[in-house]
Scaffold this motif. Structure first.
Motif, PDB file in Angstrom:
ATOM      1  N   ARG A  50      -1.722  -2.720  -5.579  1.00 50.70           N
ATOM      2  CA  ARG A  50      -1.616  -2.311  -3.710  1.00 50.70           C
ATOM      3  C   ARG A  50      -2.698  -1.258  -3.549  1.00 50.70           C
ATOM      4  O   ARG A  50      -2.470  -0.307  -4.202  1.00 50.70           O
ATOM      5  CB  ARG A  50      -0.182  -2.274  -3.588  1.00 50.70           C
ATOM      6  N   LYS A  51      -3.429  -1.320  -2.670  1.00 54.45           N
ATOM      7  CA  LYS A  51      -4.558  -0.483  -2.701  1.00 54.45           C
ATOM      8  C   LYS A  51      -4.123   0.833  -2.279  1.00 54.45           C
ATOM      9  O   LYS A  51      -3.232   0.905  -1.346  1.00 54.45           O
ATOM     10  CB  LYS A  51      -5.306  -1.143  -1.219  1.00 54.45           C
ATOM     11  N   ILE A  52      -4.529   1.684  -2.870  1.00 55.38           N
ATOM     12  CA  ILE A  52      -4.440   3.272  -2.657  1.00 55.38           C
ATOM     13  C   ILE A  52      -4.999   3.840  -1.641  1.00 55.38           C
ATOM     14  O   ILE A  52      -4.484   4.466  -0.827  1.00 55.38           O
ATOM     15  CB  ILE A  52      -4.504   3.803  -4.245  1.00 55.38           C
ATOM     16  N   GLY A 111      -0.648   1.837  -1.142  1.00 52.39           N
ATOM     17  CA  GLY A 111       0.167   1.618  -2.381  1.00 52.39           C
ATOM     18  C   GLY A 111       0.544   2.950  -2.951  1.00 52.39           C
ATOM     19  O   GLY A 111      -0.168   3.787  -3.238  1.00 52.39           O
ATOM     20  N   MET A 112       1.769   3.020  -3.570  1.00 52.27           N
ATOM     21  CA  MET A 112       2.301   4.108  -4.127  1.00 52.27           C
ATOM     22  C   MET A 112       2.443   3.905  -5.768  1.00 52.27           C
ATOM     23  O   MET A 112       2.757   4.975  -6.296  1.00 52.27           O
ATOM     24  CB  MET A 112       3.951   4.392  -3.640  1.00 52.27           C
ATOM     25  N   PHE A 160      -1.179 -12.799   9.635  1.00 56.41           N
ATOM     26  CA  PHE A 160      -2.612 -12.628   8.533  1.00 56.41           C
ATOM     27  C   PHE A 160      -1.681 -12.205   7.119  1.00 56.41           C
ATOM     28  O   PHE A 160      -2.370 -12.100   6.125  1.00 56.41           O
ATOM     29  CB  PHE A 160      -3.338 -11.500   9.022  1.00 56.41           C
ATOM     30  N   PHE A 161      -0.527 -12.170   7.120  1.00 52.96           N
ATOM     31  CA  PHE A 161       0.233 -11.647   5.815  1.00 52.96           C
ATOM     32  C   PHE A 161       0.740 -12.842   5.154  1.00 52.96           C
ATOM     33  O   PHE A 161       1.199 -13.841   5.747  1.00 52.96           O
ATOM     34  CB  PHE A 161       1.303 -10.648   6.160  1.00 52.96           C
ATOM     35  N   HIS A 183       4.141  -3.584   4.313  1.00 52.76           N
ATOM     36  CA  HIS A 183       2.689  -4.366   4.682  1.00 52.76           C
ATOM     37  C   HIS A 183       1.748  -3.727   3.566  1.00 52.76           C
ATOM     38  O   HIS A 183       1.588  -2.641   3.462  1.00 52.76           O
ATOM     39  CB  HIS A 183       2.259  -4.462   5.682  1.00 52.76           C
ATOM     40  N   TYR A 184       1.123  -4.433   2.492  1.00 53.89           N
ATOM     41  CA  TYR A 184       0.199  -4.010   1.753  1.00 53.89           C
ATOM     42  C   TYR A 184      -1.024  -4.691   1.577  1.00 53.89           C
ATOM     43  O   TYR A 184      -1.051  -5.898   1.774  1.00 53.89           O
ATOM     44  CB  TYR A 184       0.678  -3.727   0.269  1.00 53.89           C
TER      45      TYR A 184
END
Ligand code: CDT
Length: 309
Positions: A126-128, A153-154, A68-69, A108-109
Motif C-alpha cells: 500500500r503506497k507509502i 500505507g502504514m 474507482f475502487f 482506501h489505499y
C-alpha cells in the motif's frame, strides 16, 4: 534453480474515464499473451492499472469516488486476467485502488499486488508516499488528489519470496525517495516492481516539465545502482483525458543501466532476462552494506521532523 526471471514491463497506454475494467483487462491479457510467447516468468503492469488516473478530478460524492475502487481481489472483472495467467503459467503484478472495510470503517489505499505462477497473491503493498493535495485547487490545469482519496500505507516496505528470488514493490512517487530502495535493499530485495502515472506537466514548477522523463530514469537508475538490485518501472502513458503522461517504462540492472525501454506511449511490452545473481556485483563490492555502511552515524535519517520544509 535458475536465478533468471524473464521479466516483461507491460506499459499501458491511456485509459479513458468511460473505459470499463473489462476492456482494460482484455488489453492486459493481450500484453500477457505476448509476454508468455516471449518466455516471461513475470509481467509487470502500472499503478492504478484498471481505471483512468481518477485523482486528476475533484469529486465530493463518495459513491462516485468509490466506483474507482476494488472491494475484493480478484473480483469478477479481473478474474479473467488471473485465469489466463494460470493457463499460461505466468506471474504478474499490477496496481489498483483498494477499498476495505475493517471493524465497520472504510479504508482506501493505492495498492499493488504480486501474483505467482499458481495464481496466488504472494505480496501486497500500500503506497507509502502519497503525492499531491487534499482540497480542490482550481488554479491547476488538472488535480492530483491522491492525498484526498487515499490513506497512506502504514505497513513498512516488505519483500516476498517469489519467482526464485526476493521481490519488493513500490508505487510511483515512492520511486523518487531514496529511502524506498534502501529500506527494500536492507530487507534483501533483489528486484523492485514500480508502476507509475506521471504527468508531463508539474503545476507547482512548470519549468521542470521538460525534466519529467529525466527525473524518472534518474530515480530508477540511482535506486537500482545504489542498492544493487533490479528495478522494473512501468508507466501508464500517453494522453489520458487531456493529460499527457510520460512513458519510457524500463528495466534497470543492478549496475544502474537501462537494459530495456518502451519506445511508444501506448500498450507495449519490453522484456529482459533478469539474473538475480547480478545483484552481487554491486552488493558484495561498492555497496556492501555490511562492510561499508555506517548506520550509527546516520541518526537524522529516522529522527522525526522537527521543522517545516
Ligand atoms: N502517481 C504519482 O505518484 N504521480 C506523481 C506525480 C507527481 S506529484 C504531483 C509522481 O511522483 O510521479
Amino acid at each position: 534453480m535458475s536465478r533468471v526471471i524473464v521479466t516483461g514491463a507491460a506499459q499501458l497506454g491511456p485509459i479513458a474515464r468511460s473505459e470499463p475494467r473489462e476492456r482494460v483487462v482484455v488489453r492486459m491479457i493481450s500484453l500477457m499473451e505476448k509476454a508468455a510467447a516471449r518466455g516471461c516468468d513475470l509481467v509487470v503492469y502500472p499503478e492504478l492499472a484498471l481505471t483512468t488516473f481518477f485523482p486528476r478530478w475533484y469529486m465530493e460524492d463518495q459513491a462516485e469516488i468509490d466506483a474507482f475502487f476494488e472491494r475484493s481481489m480478484p473480483n469478477v472483472e479481473v478474474a479473467p486476467l488471473f485465469a489466463r495467467a494460470r493457463e499460461l503459467g505466468i506471474g504478474f503484478s499490477f496496481g489498483y485502488a483498494e477499498l476495505i472495510v475493517e471493524e465497520g470503517v472504510a479504508h482506501h489505499y493505492n495498492t499493488a499486488i504480486v501474483v505467482d505462477k499458481a495464481g496466488e497473491i504472494v505480496h501486497r503493498y500500500r503506497k507509502i508516499h502519497l503525492p499531491g493535495h487534499t482540497s480542490h485547487e482550481p488554479w491547476r490545469a488538472f488535480q492530483h488528489l491522491e492525498k484526498r482519496y487515499f490513506e497512506p500505507g502504514m505497513e513498512p516496505f516488505s519483500v516476498a519470496e517469489a519467482f526464485g528470488g526476493k521481490i519488493g514493490q513500490a508505487i510511483c512517487n515512492d520511486r523518487r525517495w531514496p529511502e524506498t530502495y534502501r529500506e527494500l535493499a536492507l530487507r534483501d530485495a533483489e528486484m523492485v516492481l514500480i508502476g507509475y502515472n506521471t504527468p508531463v506537466h508539474y503545476p507547482q514548477a512548470p519549468e521542470h516539465d521538460h525534466l519529467q522523463c529525466f527525473h524518472n530514469h534518474l530515480s530508477l537508475q540511482a535506486g537500482a545502482y545504489q542498492n544493487g538490485m533490479w528495478v522494473v518501472g512501468v508507466a501508464k502513458a500517453g494522453k489520458e483525458e487531456g493529460c499527457d503522461l510520460i512513458g519510457q517504462s524500463c528495466i534497470v540492472a543492478p549496475t544502474g543501466e537501462i537494459v530495456a525501454m518502451a519506445g511508444t506511449l501506448g500498450d507495449e511490452l519490453v522484456v529482459h532476462d533478469c539474473d538475480l545473481d547480478r545483484c552481487t556485483e554491486i552488493r558484495a563490492n561498492i555497496f556492501s552494506f555490511k562492510q561499508h555502511r555506517r548506520p550509527e552515524i546516520y541518526t537524522a535519517l529516522t529522527a522525526p521532523h522537527d521543522k517545516e520544509d
